[in-house]
Design a protein around this motif. Sequence first.
Motif, PDB file in Angstrom:
ATOM      1  N   ALA A  73       0.833  -1.208   0.000  1.00 27.50           N
ATOM      2  CA  ALA A  73       0.000   0.000   0.000  1.00 27.50           C
ATOM      3  C   ALA A  73       0.866   1.256   0.000  1.00 27.50           C
ATOM      4  CB  ALA A  73      -0.938  -0.002   1.206  1.00 27.50           C
ATOM      5  N   VAL A  74       1.929   1.251   0.804  1.00 32.18           N
ATOM      6  CA  VAL A  74       2.807   2.427   0.885  1.00 32.18           C
ATOM      7  C   VAL A  74       3.592   2.603  -0.405  1.00 32.18           C
ATOM      8  CG1 VAL A  74       4.787   3.425   2.103  1.00 32.18           C
ATOM      9  CG2 VAL A  74       2.928   2.365   3.391  1.00 32.18           C
ATOM     10  N   VAL A  75       4.120   1.509  -0.953  1.00 28.42           N
ATOM     11  CA  VAL A  75       4.930   1.592  -2.176  1.00 28.42           C
ATOM     12  C   VAL A  75       4.077   1.956  -3.382  1.00 28.42           C
ATOM     13  CG1 VAL A  75       6.324   0.219  -3.780  1.00 28.42           C
ATOM     14  CG2 VAL A  75       6.749   0.066  -1.338  1.00 28.42           C
ATOM     15  N   ASN A  76       2.873   1.414  -3.459  1.00 30.29           N
ATOM     16  CA  ASN A  76       2.001   1.708  -4.602  1.00 30.29           C
ATOM     17  C   ASN A  76       1.433   3.118  -4.578  1.00 30.29           C
ATOM     18  OD1 ASN A  76       2.349  -0.797  -5.793  1.00 30.29           O
ATOM     19  ND2 ASN A  76       0.583  -1.695  -4.753  1.00 30.29           N
ATOM     20  N   SER A  77       1.326   3.726  -3.408  1.00 31.00           N
ATOM     21  CA  SER A  77       0.770   5.078  -3.297  1.00 31.00           C
ATOM     22  C   SER A  77       1.601   5.914  -2.319  1.00 31.00           C
ATOM     23  CB  SER A  77      -0.676   5.009  -2.821  1.00 31.00           C
ATOM     24  OG  SER A  77      -1.458   4.259  -3.700  1.00 31.00           O
ATOM     25  N   PRO A  78       2.855   6.186  -2.656  1.00 27.68           N
ATOM     26  CA  PRO A  78       3.698   6.925  -1.705  1.00 27.68           C
ATOM     27  C   PRO A  78       3.177   8.328  -1.394  1.00 27.68           C
ATOM     28  CG  PRO A  78       4.796   6.725  -3.834  1.00 27.68           C
ATOM     29  CD  PRO A  78       3.555   5.882  -3.896  1.00 27.68           C
ATOM     30  N   GLU A  79       2.447   8.925  -2.338  1.00 23.83           N
ATOM     31  CA  GLU A  79       1.907  10.265  -2.093  1.00 23.83           C
ATOM     32  C   GLU A  79       0.798  10.228  -1.037  1.00 23.83           C
ATOM     33  OE1 GLU A  79      -0.458   8.215  -5.078  1.00 23.83           O
ATOM     34  OE2 GLU A  79       1.680   8.607  -5.026  1.00 23.83           O
ATOM     35  N   ALA A  80       0.146   9.094  -0.881  1.00 23.51           N
ATOM     36  CA  ALA A  80      -0.897   8.955   0.133  1.00 23.51           C
ATOM     37  C   ALA A  80      -0.304   8.708   1.521  1.00 23.51           C
ATOM     38  CB  ALA A  80      -1.844   7.820  -0.234  1.00 23.51           C
ATOM     39  N   PHE A  81       0.946   8.259   1.554  1.00 23.70           N
ATOM     40  CA  PHE A  81       1.614   7.953   2.823  1.00 23.70           C
ATOM     41  C   PHE A  81       2.975   8.646   2.866  1.00 23.70           C
ATOM     42  CE2 PHE A  81      -0.976   4.282   1.544  1.00 23.70           C
ATOM     43  CZ  PHE A  81      -1.867   4.245   2.595  1.00 23.70           C
ATOM     44  N   PRO A  82       2.987   9.986   2.829  1.00 20.93           N
ATOM     45  CA  PRO A  82       4.272  10.686   2.781  1.00 20.93           C
ATOM     46  C   PRO A  82       5.113  10.407   4.029  1.00 20.93           C
ATOM     47  CG  PRO A  82       2.481  12.233   3.202  1.00 20.93           C
ATOM     48  CD  PRO A  82       1.852  10.896   2.921  1.00 20.93           C
ATOM     49  N   ASP A  83       6.388  10.209   3.813  1.00 16.77           N
ATOM     50  CA  ASP A  83       7.370   9.958   4.880  1.00 16.77           C
ATOM     51  C   ASP A  83       7.145   8.650   5.624  1.00 16.77           C
ATOM     52  OD1 ASP A  83       8.625  12.394   4.313  1.00 16.77           O
ATOM     53  OD2 ASP A  83       7.316  13.469   5.685  1.00 16.77           O
ATOM     54  N   CYS A  84       6.281   7.787   5.138  1.00  9.30           N
ATOM     55  CA  CYS A  84       6.036   6.529   5.842  1.00  9.30           C
ATOM     56  C   CYS A  84       7.054   5.467   5.451  1.00  9.30           C
ATOM     57  CB  CYS A  84       4.620   6.032   5.569  1.00  9.30           C
ATOM     58  SG  CYS A  84       4.139   4.676   6.648  1.00  9.30           S
ATOM     59  N   GLY A  85       7.711   5.640   4.320  1.00 11.75           N
ATOM     60  CA  GLY A  85       8.697   4.671   3.874  1.00 11.75           C
ATOM     61  C   GLY A  85       9.798   4.441   4.888  1.00 11.75           C
ATOM     62  N   ARG A  86      10.099   5.452   5.673  1.00 17.75           N
ATOM     63  CA  ARG A  86      11.172   5.304   6.667  1.00 17.75           C
ATOM     64  C   ARG A  86      10.801   4.336   7.784  1.00 17.75           C
ATOM     65  NH1 ARG A  86      10.874  10.076  10.733  1.00 17.75           N
ATOM     66  NH2 ARG A  86       8.744  10.767  10.414  1.00 17.75           N
ATOM     67  N   PHE A  87       9.521   4.012   7.917  1.00 20.11           N
ATOM     68  CA  PHE A  87       9.082   3.078   8.955  1.00 20.11           C
ATOM     69  C   PHE A  87       8.947   1.647   8.452  1.00 20.11           C
ATOM     70  CE2 PHE A  87       6.862   7.139  10.185  1.00 20.11           C
ATOM     71  CZ  PHE A  87       7.726   7.449  11.217  1.00 20.11           C
ATOM     72  N   MET A  88       9.046   1.429   7.155  1.00 18.86           N
ATOM     73  CA  MET A  88       8.770   0.114   6.585  1.00 18.86           C
ATOM     74  C   MET A  88       9.764  -0.957   7.041  1.00 18.86           C
ATOM     75  SD  MET A  88       5.966   0.283   4.839  1.00 18.86           S
ATOM     76  CE  MET A  88       5.450   1.260   6.229  1.00 18.86           C
ATOM     77  N   GLY A  89      11.002  -0.589   7.295  1.00 17.35           N
ATOM     78  CA  GLY A  89      11.988  -1.570   7.746  1.00 17.35           C
ATOM     79  C   GLY A  89      11.612  -2.216   9.058  1.00 17.35           C
ATOM     80  N   ALA A  90      10.891  -1.487   9.898  1.00 16.31           N
ATOM     81  CA  ALA A  90      10.486  -2.030  11.194  1.00 16.31           C
ATOM     82  C   ALA A  90       9.515  -3.199  11.039  1.00 16.31           C
ATOM     83  CB  ALA A  90       9.846  -0.933  12.049  1.00 16.31           C
ATOM     84  N   LEU A  91       8.799  -3.247   9.928  1.00 16.06           N
ATOM     85  CA  LEU A  91       7.879  -4.352   9.696  1.00 16.06           C
ATOM     86  C   LEU A  91       8.624  -5.664   9.480  1.00 16.06           C
ATOM     87  CD1 LEU A  91       5.342  -2.653   7.270  1.00 16.06           C
ATOM     88  CD2 LEU A  91       4.987  -3.205   9.685  1.00 16.06           C
TER      89      LEU A  91
END
Length: 129
Positions: A73-91
């Motif tokens: 969801a974050v990768v397909n719509s990065p504009e909908a989840f701004p700055d959330c990519g930095r948290f993905m590694g925690a998953l």
Amino acid sequence: MPGLVLLTGPLPVLSQPNPSDPGTKGAEVYCFMRKAGNDHDVSWNAAYALIKRQGSSLFKTSPEHAAVMITEAVVNSPEAFPDCGRFMGALYGGDKPVPLRTDIPANGSTGPVPIPSGGGTTRHDRYSY
């Protein structure tokens, strides 16, 4: 005229998240909570609970699949989840604190450090994702 390009089809549309998709809802919860200052565990528990409850599958969604759903969801719509990519590694275990190293010599030498026998990282620890 060289360099002139004519568009023959519609312009590409930016990917919009599907608001009814459990992965999108989980990503919204996870990203919102992380940006609000919550740690990974609290944010993950809330997002995973929502994904499990919102899922329409006959089978329970595994934690691994839920993490992939949030990431997609974050990768397909990065504009909908701004700055959330930095948290993905925690998953995927990237947010865990590194244990304090106690095998560094007190004299500050940078030479080789002996590896203690009978311990260390096992194959299971290395690939336990």
